[in-house]
Design a protein around this motif. Sequence first.
Motif, mmCIF file in Angstrom:
data_model
loop_
_atom_site.group_PDB
_atom_site.id
_atom_site.type_symbol
_atom_site.label_atom_id
_atom_site.label_comp_id
_atom_site.label_asym_id
_atom_site.label_seq_id
_atom_site.Cartn_x
_atom_site.Cartn_y
_atom_site.Cartn_z
ATOM 1 N N ILE A 20 30.540 44.445 38.984
ATOM 2 C CA ILE A 20 31.801 44.483 39.704
ATOM 3 C C ILE A 20 32.804 45.233 38.841
ATOM 4 C CG2 ILE A 20 33.661 43.099 40.699
ATOM 5 C CD1 ILE A 20 31.609 40.815 40.994
ATOM 6 N N PRO A 21 33.443 46.291 39.375
ATOM 7 C CA PRO A 21 34.418 47.031 38.568
ATOM 8 C C PRO A 21 35.534 46.122 38.055
ATOM 9 C CG PRO A 21 33.993 48.159 40.645
ATOM 10 C CD PRO A 21 33.315 46.819 40.723
ATOM 11 N N TYR A 22 35.932 46.330 36.813
ATOM 12 C CA TYR A 22 37.009 45.593 36.172
ATOM 13 C C TYR A 22 36.710 44.103 36.009
ATOM 14 C CZ TYR A 22 39.421 49.899 37.246
ATOM 15 O OH TYR A 22 39.764 51.221 37.338
ATOM 16 N N TYR A 23 35.424 43.733 36.069
ATOM 17 C CA TYR A 23 34.996 42.355 35.829
ATOM 18 C C TYR A 23 33.905 42.459 34.786
ATOM 19 C CZ TYR A 23 33.338 37.603 36.847
ATOM 20 O OH TYR A 23 32.978 36.293 36.761
ATOM 21 N N GLY A 24 34.083 41.867 33.639
ATOM 22 C CA GLY A 24 33.213 42.103 32.499
ATOM 23 C C GLY A 24 31.894 41.352 32.462
ATOM 24 N N ALA A 63 31.444 33.578 44.892
ATOM 25 C CA ALA A 63 31.891 32.933 43.655
ATOM 26 C C ALA A 63 33.291 33.451 43.342
ATOM 27 C CB ALA A 63 30.943 33.254 42.518
ATOM 28 N N ARG A 64 34.074 32.665 42.663
ATOM 29 C CA ARG A 64 35.439 33.054 42.324
ATOM 30 C C ARG A 64 35.413 33.999 41.131
ATOM 31 N NH1 ARG A 64 39.791 28.417 42.098
ATOM 32 N NH2 ARG A 64 38.988 28.326 44.212
ATOM 33 N N VAL A 65 35.970 35.204 41.298
ATOM 34 C CA VAL A 65 36.049 36.179 40.213
ATOM 35 C C VAL A 65 37.470 36.726 40.144
ATOM 36 C CG1 VAL A 65 33.625 36.867 40.340
ATOM 37 C CG2 VAL A 65 35.288 38.112 41.666
ATOM 38 N N THR A 66 37.890 37.085 38.931
ATOM 39 C CA THR A 66 39.188 37.716 38.734
ATOM 40 C C THR A 66 38.936 39.143 38.286
ATOM 41 O OG1 THR A 66 40.207 35.613 38.155
ATOM 42 C CG2 THR A 66 41.373 37.602 37.476
ATOM 43 N N ILE A 67 39.476 40.082 39.049
ATOM 44 C CA ILE A 67 39.222 41.507 38.797
ATOM 45 C C ILE A 67 40.544 42.255 38.759
ATOM 46 C CG2 ILE A 67 36.937 41.517 39.855
ATOM 47 C CD1 ILE A 67 38.216 42.532 42.427
ATOM 48 N N GLY A 68 40.485 43.483 38.262
ATOM 49 C CA GLY A 68 41.654 44.346 38.296
ATOM 50 C C GLY A 68 41.928 44.777 39.730
ATOM 51 N N ILE A 69 43.197 44.911 40.079
ATOM 52 C CA ILE A 69 43.576 45.323 41.430
ATOM 53 C C ILE A 69 42.950 46.668 41.781
ATOM 54 C CG2 ILE A 69 45.566 46.030 42.831
ATOM 55 C CD1 ILE A 69 47.146 43.787 41.497
ATOM 56 N N GLU A 70 42.691 47.499 40.790
ATOM 57 C CA GLU A 70 42.109 48.821 41.018
ATOM 58 C C GLU A 70 40.718 48.747 41.638
ATOM 59 O OE1 GLU A 70 43.204 47.709 38.041
ATOM 60 O OE2 GLU A 70 45.062 48.804 37.796
ATOM 61 N N ALA A 71 40.048 47.592 41.522
ATOM 62 C CA ALA A 71 38.688 47.438 42.055
ATOM 63 C C ALA A 71 38.656 47.259 43.563
ATOM 64 C CB ALA A 71 37.999 46.248 41.383
ATOM 65 N N VAL A 72 39.799 46.981 44.165
ATOM 66 C CA VAL A 72 39.847 46.755 45.611
ATOM 67 C C VAL A 72 39.619 48.074 46.340
ATOM 68 C CG1 VAL A 72 41.304 46.008 47.537
ATOM 69 C CG2 VAL A 72 41.413 44.813 45.340
#
Length: 91
Positions: A20-24, A63-72
Amino acid sequence: MTVTVTVLKLLDDGRASVSIPYYGFPHSVRPPKKVKPGGKLDLTGTVLRIDEDDRKITVDLPARVTIGIEAVTGWEPAPHRDQAPPRDIPD
Protein backbone atom coordinates in the motif's frame (compact mmCIF):
# COMPACT_ATOMS: atom_id res chain seq x y z
CA MET A 1 -12.33 6.01 -0.79
CA THR A 2 -10.08 3.98 -3.09
CA VAL A 3 -6.39 3.11 -2.83
CA THR A 4 -4.51 1.38 -5.65
CA VAL A 5 -2.13 -1.30 -4.32
CA THR A 6 0.52 -3.49 -5.95
CA VAL A 7 0.46 -7.28 -5.55
CA LEU A 8 3.82 -8.43 -4.15
CA LYS A 9 3.24 -12.18 -4.14
CA LEU A 10 0.52 -14.80 -3.96
CA LEU A 11 0.38 -16.66 -0.66
CA ASP A 12 -0.33 -20.37 -0.14
CA ASP A 13 -3.64 -19.71 1.64
CA GLY A 14 -5.20 -18.04 -1.41
CA ARG A 15 -4.45 -14.50 -0.28
CA ALA A 16 -2.11 -11.98 -1.85
CA SER A 17 0.51 -9.86 -0.11
CA VAL A 18 0.14 -6.27 -1.32
CA SER A 19 2.06 -3.04 -0.97
CA ILE A 20 0.00 0.00 0.00
CA PRO A 21 1.57 3.34 -0.99
CA TYR A 22 2.70 5.44 1.99
CA TYR A 23 2.09 2.51 4.37
CA GLY A 24 5.30 0.89 5.54
CA PHE A 25 4.01 -2.63 6.14
CA PRO A 26 2.82 -5.49 3.88
CA HIS A 27 -0.88 -6.22 3.93
CA SER A 28 -2.78 -9.27 2.70
CA VAL A 29 -6.10 -9.36 0.86
CA ARG A 30 -8.28 -11.89 -0.92
CA PRO A 31 -7.44 -11.16 -4.56
CA PRO A 32 -9.62 -11.64 -7.62
CA LYS A 33 -8.84 -14.64 -9.81
CA LYS A 34 -6.04 -14.31 -12.37
CA VAL A 35 -4.15 -11.67 -10.40
CA LYS A 36 -0.36 -11.93 -10.69
CA PRO A 37 2.55 -10.41 -8.77
CA GLY A 38 3.14 -6.88 -10.00
CA GLY A 39 -0.54 -6.41 -10.80
CA LYS A 40 -2.57 -3.52 -9.44
CA LEU A 41 -5.73 -3.79 -7.33
CA ASP A 42 -8.12 -1.11 -6.16
CA LEU A 43 -9.09 -1.43 -2.50
CA THR A 44 -12.16 0.46 -1.36
CA GLY A 45 -12.73 1.39 2.26
CA THR A 46 -14.35 3.76 4.68
CA VAL A 47 -12.48 6.82 5.92
CA LEU A 48 -12.30 6.71 9.71
CA ARG A 49 -10.08 9.72 10.44
CA ILE A 50 -8.29 12.54 8.63
CA ASP A 51 -5.24 14.23 10.15
CA GLU A 52 -4.78 17.40 8.14
CA ASP A 53 -1.62 18.47 10.02
CA ASP A 54 0.28 15.24 9.22
CA ARG A 55 -1.54 14.72 5.87
CA LYS A 56 -2.55 11.19 6.88
CA ILE A 57 -5.80 9.34 6.61
CA THR A 58 -7.01 6.27 8.52
CA VAL A 59 -9.05 3.88 6.40
CA ASP A 60 -10.85 0.59 6.98
CA LEU A 61 -9.57 -1.57 4.06
CA PRO A 62 -11.01 -4.02 5.76
CA ALA A 63 -8.15 -3.80 8.26
CA ARG A 64 -7.52 -0.35 9.69
CA VAL A 65 -4.49 1.32 8.08
CA THR A 66 -3.11 4.85 8.25
CA ILE A 67 -1.67 6.10 4.97
CA GLY A 68 -0.53 9.34 3.41
CA ILE A 69 -3.31 11.33 1.74
CA GLU A 70 -1.29 11.09 -1.49
CA ALA A 71 -2.17 7.36 -1.68
CA VAL A 72 -5.85 8.08 -2.31
CA THR A 73 -6.69 7.32 -5.95
CA GLY A 74 -10.45 7.77 -5.78
CA TRP A 75 -13.01 9.27 -3.51
CA GLU A 76 -16.78 9.35 -3.45
CA PRO A 77 -18.59 11.41 -0.83
CA ALA A 78 -20.97 9.61 1.50
CA PRO A 79 -24.62 10.08 0.55
CA HIS A 80 -26.47 12.60 2.64
CA ARG A 81 -29.30 11.24 4.68
CA ASP A 82 -32.48 13.23 4.54
CA GLN A 83 -33.42 14.57 7.89
CA ALA A 84 -36.74 13.49 9.30
CA PRO A 85 -39.39 16.20 8.98
CA PRO A 86 -40.16 18.04 12.19
CA ARG A 87 -42.96 16.47 14.21
CA ASP A 88 -45.79 18.42 15.74
CA ILE A 89 -45.44 18.35 19.49
CA PRO A 90 -48.80 18.44 21.27
CA ASP A 91 -49.29 21.19 23.85
